[in-house]
Design a protein around this motif. Sequence first.
Motif, PDB file in Angstrom:
ATOM      1  N   PHE A  26      32.311 -48.923  15.542  1.00 43.19           N
ATOM      2  CA  PHE A  26      32.486 -48.244  14.264  1.00 43.19           C
ATOM      3  C   PHE A  26      32.911 -49.258  13.208  1.00 43.19           C
ATOM      4  O   PHE A  26      33.411 -50.350  13.510  1.00 43.19           O
ATOM      5  CB  PHE A  26      33.535 -47.125  14.367  1.00 43.19           C
ATOM      6  N   SER A  27      32.702 -48.895  11.935  1.00 50.70           N
ATOM      7  CA  SER A  27      33.146 -49.686  10.790  1.00 50.70           C
ATOM      8  C   SER A  27      33.750 -48.736   9.772  1.00 50.70           C
ATOM      9  O   SER A  27      33.233 -47.637   9.555  1.00 50.70           O
ATOM     10  CB  SER A  27      31.995 -50.476  10.165  1.00 50.70           C
ATOM     11  N   LYS A  28      34.830 -49.178   9.123  1.00 54.55           N
ATOM     12  CA  LYS A  28      35.532 -48.327   8.172  1.00 54.55           C
ATOM     13  C   LYS A  28      36.128 -49.187   7.065  1.00 54.55           C
ATOM     14  O   LYS A  28      36.778 -50.199   7.335  1.00 54.55           O
ATOM     15  CB  LYS A  28      36.644 -47.542   8.882  1.00 54.55           C
ATOM     16  N   SER A  29      35.910 -48.771   5.800  1.00 55.99           N
ATOM     17  CA  SER A  29      36.504 -49.473   4.659  1.00 55.99           C
ATOM     18  C   SER A  29      37.902 -48.928   4.388  1.00 55.99           C
ATOM     19  O   SER A  29      38.174 -47.741   4.603  1.00 55.99           O
ATOM     20  CB  SER A  29      35.630 -49.314   3.416  1.00 55.99           C
ATOM     21  N   TYR A  30      38.764 -49.815   3.890  1.00 51.83           N
ATOM     22  CA  TYR A  30      40.150 -49.403   3.615  1.00 51.83           C
ATOM     23  C   TYR A  30      40.680 -50.208   2.433  1.00 51.83           C
ATOM     24  O   TYR A  30      40.551 -51.435   2.395  1.00 51.83           O
ATOM     25  CB  TYR A  30      41.026 -49.630   4.840  1.00 51.83           C
ATOM     26  N   ARG A  31      41.264 -49.497   1.454  1.00 49.82           N
ATOM     27  CA  ARG A  31      41.873 -50.144   0.289  1.00 49.82           C
ATOM     28  C   ARG A  31      43.374 -49.873   0.314  1.00 49.82           C
ATOM     29  O   ARG A  31      43.811 -48.772   0.016  1.00 49.82           O
ATOM     30  CB  ARG A  31      41.261 -49.620  -1.003  1.00 49.82           C
ATOM     31  N   PRO A  32      44.193 -50.864   0.670  1.00 47.55           N
ATOM     32  CA  PRO A  32      45.643 -50.634   0.784  1.00 47.55           C
ATOM     33  C   PRO A  32      46.268 -50.327  -0.570  1.00 47.55           C
ATOM     34  O   PRO A  32      45.818 -50.804  -1.609  1.00 47.55           O
ATOM     35  CB  PRO A  32      46.175 -51.957   1.353  1.00 47.55           C
ATOM     36  N   SER A  33      47.322 -49.521  -0.527  1.00 45.00           N
ATOM     37  CA  SER A  33      48.107 -49.242  -1.723  1.00 45.00           C
ATOM     38  C   SER A  33      49.541 -49.729  -1.553  1.00 45.00           C
ATOM     39  O   SER A  33      50.407 -49.377  -2.354  1.00 45.00           O
ATOM     40  CB  SER A  33      48.107 -47.734  -2.013  1.00 45.00           C
ATOM     41  N   ASP A  34      49.793 -50.528  -0.510  1.00 47.07           N
ATOM     42  CA  ASP A  34      51.128 -51.053  -0.243  1.00 47.07           C
ATOM     43  C   ASP A  34      51.074 -52.569  -0.107  1.00 47.07           C
ATOM     44  O   ASP A  34      50.132 -53.122   0.483  1.00 47.07           O
ATOM     45  CB  ASP A  34      51.705 -50.461   1.045  1.00 47.07           C
ATOM     46  N   ILE A  35      52.098 -53.228  -0.648  1.00 44.82           N
ATOM     47  CA  ILE A  35      52.259 -54.669  -0.470  1.00 44.82           C
ATOM     48  C   ILE A  35      53.129 -54.897   0.755  1.00 44.82           C
ATOM     49  O   ILE A  35      54.212 -54.337   0.876  1.00 44.82           O
ATOM     50  CB  ILE A  35      52.903 -55.302  -1.713  1.00 44.82           C
ATOM     51  N   GLY A  36      52.650 -55.701   1.674  1.00 42.50           N
ATOM     52  CA  GLY A  36      53.401 -55.947   2.901  1.00 42.50           C
ATOM     53  C   GLY A  36      52.469 -56.354   4.021  1.00 42.50           C
ATOM     54  O   GLY A  36      51.317 -56.730   3.791  1.00 42.50           O
ATOM     55  N   ARG A  37      52.962 -56.276   5.244  1.00 47.98           N
ATOM     56  CA  ARG A  37      52.174 -56.602   6.430  1.00 47.98           C
ATOM     57  C   ARG A  37      51.760 -55.297   7.095  1.00 47.98           C
ATOM     58  O   ARG A  37      52.606 -54.556   7.596  1.00 47.98           O
ATOM     59  CB  ARG A  37      52.980 -57.470   7.398  1.00 47.98           C
ATOM     60  N   LEU A  38      50.464 -55.011   7.089  1.00 44.32           N
ATOM     61  CA  LEU A  38      49.939 -53.765   7.631  1.00 44.32           C
ATOM     62  C   LEU A  38      49.420 -53.980   9.045  1.00 44.32           C
ATOM     63  O   LEU A  38      48.765 -54.988   9.328  1.00 44.32           O
ATOM     64  CB  LEU A  38      48.800 -53.220   6.755  1.00 44.32           C
ATOM     65  N   THR A  39      49.711 -53.036   9.930  1.00 39.17           N
ATOM     66  CA  THR A  39      49.214 -53.052  11.305  1.00 39.17           C
ATOM     67  C   THR A  39      48.348 -51.819  11.520  1.00 39.17           C
ATOM     68  O   THR A  39      48.798 -50.688  11.318  1.00 39.17           O
ATOM     69  CB  THR A  39      50.361 -53.061  12.324  1.00 39.17           C
ATOM     70  N   PHE A  40      47.094 -52.035  11.906  1.00 38.56           N
ATOM     71  CA  PHE A  40      46.158 -50.950  12.198  1.00 38.56           C
ATOM     72  C   PHE A  40      46.049 -50.800  13.715  1.00 38.56           C
ATOM     73  O   PHE A  40      45.794 -51.781  14.422  1.00 38.56           O
ATOM     74  CB  PHE A  40      44.776 -51.251  11.618  1.00 38.56           C
ATOM     75  N   THR A  41      46.222 -49.571  14.211  1.00 37.25           N
ATOM     76  CA  THR A  41      46.098 -49.282  15.644  1.00 37.25           C
ATOM     77  C   THR A  41      45.050 -48.196  15.827  1.00 37.25           C
ATOM     78  O   THR A  41      45.191 -47.088  15.309  1.00 37.25           O
ATOM     79  CB  THR A  41      47.439 -48.822  16.239  1.00 37.25           C
ATOM     80  N   ALA A  42      43.968 -48.529  16.558  1.00 42.97           N
ATOM     81  CA  ALA A  42      42.868 -47.598  16.796  1.00 42.97           C
ATOM     82  C   ALA A  42      42.920 -47.102  18.243  1.00 42.97           C
ATOM     83  O   ALA A  42      43.078 -47.908  19.172  1.00 42.97           O
ATOM     84  CB  ALA A  42      41.526 -48.274  16.524  1.00 42.97           C
ATOM     85  N   THR A  43      42.780 -45.784  18.435  1.00 40.91           N
ATOM     86  CA  THR A  43      42.830 -45.171  19.761  1.00 40.91           C
ATOM     87  C   THR A  43      41.694 -44.168  19.897  1.00 40.91           C
ATOM     88  O   THR A  43      41.560 -43.255  19.064  1.00 40.91           O
ATOM     89  CB  THR A  43      44.173 -44.458  19.994  1.00 40.91           C
ATOM     90  N   GLY A  44      40.868 -44.327  20.925  1.00 42.36           N
ATOM     91  CA  GLY A  44      39.785 -43.381  21.166  1.00 42.36           C
ATOM     92  C   GLY A  44      40.301 -42.070  21.736  1.00 42.36           C
ATOM     93  O   GLY A  44      41.086 -42.070  22.683  1.00 42.36           O
ATOM     94  N   ARG A  45      39.863 -40.949  21.180  1.00 40.04           N
ATOM     95  CA  ARG A  45      40.361 -39.649  21.634  1.00 40.04           C
ATOM     96  C   ARG A  45      39.879 -39.315  23.036  1.00 40.04           C
ATOM     97  O   ARG A  45      40.606 -38.700  23.824  1.00 40.04           O
ATOM     98  CB  ARG A  45      39.903 -38.556  20.664  1.00 40.04           C
ATOM     99  N   THR A  46      38.653 -39.706  23.354  1.00 35.46           N
ATOM    100  CA  THR A  46      38.102 -39.375  24.673  1.00 35.46           C
ATOM    101  C   THR A  46      38.376 -40.465  25.689  1.00 35.46           C
ATOM    102  O   THR A  46      38.823 -40.188  26.805  1.00 35.46           O
ATOM    103  CB  THR A  46      36.581 -39.149  24.563  1.00 35.46           C
ATOM    104  N   SER A  47      38.128 -41.706  25.324  1.00 32.33           N
ATOM    105  CA  SER A  47      38.279 -42.816  26.271  1.00 32.33           C
ATOM    106  C   SER A  47      39.727 -43.256  26.446  1.00 32.33           C
ATOM    107  O   SER A  47      40.092 -43.799  27.489  1.00 32.33           O
ATOM    108  CB  SER A  47      37.451 -44.013  25.807  1.00 32.33           C
ATOM    109  N   GLY A  48      40.565 -43.013  25.427  1.00 29.97           N
ATOM    110  CA  GLY A  48      41.935 -43.478  25.482  1.00 29.97           C
ATOM    111  C   GLY A  48      42.088 -44.975  25.256  1.00 29.97           C
ATOM    112  O   GLY A  48      43.197 -45.499  25.327  1.00 29.97           O
TER     113      GLY A  48
END
Length: 212
Positions: free
Chosen positions: A129-151
């Motif tokens: 998958f691919s997803k665009s994201y425009r942050p609205s916060d200044i800082g260090r961002l951590t993205f965590t992706a979890t599959g609903r079916t596969s886990g």
Amino acid sequence: MRLSRIIMALTVGLAIVAVPTAAGAAQPQPPADSTPQPPPDYTPTPPALTIDLPTITIGETVVLTGTGFGLNETVDIDVTVAPLAAAVPGQAPARRSDGTTVAMTAVAFPQSQPAPRHFTAPTDGNGRFSKSYRPSDIGRLTFTATGRTSGRTASTNLTVLPKKKPHHGGLPVTGDSLGTPLKVGGGLVGAGVVLMLTAFGWRRRNRLGTTR
């Protein structure tokens, strides 16, 4: 005597014939219906979450890409924000009087819609998958992706910096700081001219009076 030899020979022959038969029976036999067995399961590719730009300035947009997730499943993506470290590229760290550095707190960037802290992305037939994201916060961002079916889960980080202030060199000069001295100077010059004209007229009047 001859009969005993005949019986012994028959016994030995039967034993020789029975040994290969028993050995064959001990070997694994193919299924009765001769159905081919499926190949062993392959090891799936571990999930991964990547970002096209690891460091951006607030207001810019990044693209998150996930691979190795379940096929055609929904992936939940959570975002956490932490303060920036004191040493930020292109900016001097803030320091206390004792010399220790001070961490910069996370600051929200004003925009019409704040960036979500939770969103989803569907995978394709290859678990990507691919997803665009425009942050609205200044800082260090951590993205965590979890599959609903596969886990399956994966994470990545993004550093969002504040916009740099323009640097003109030397002391800042503004319109107000220049306009005020000019106005005061102009007023003083005008007052001086008036005083000079008044004094000149007064002297001339006195001279005329003395002549008469």
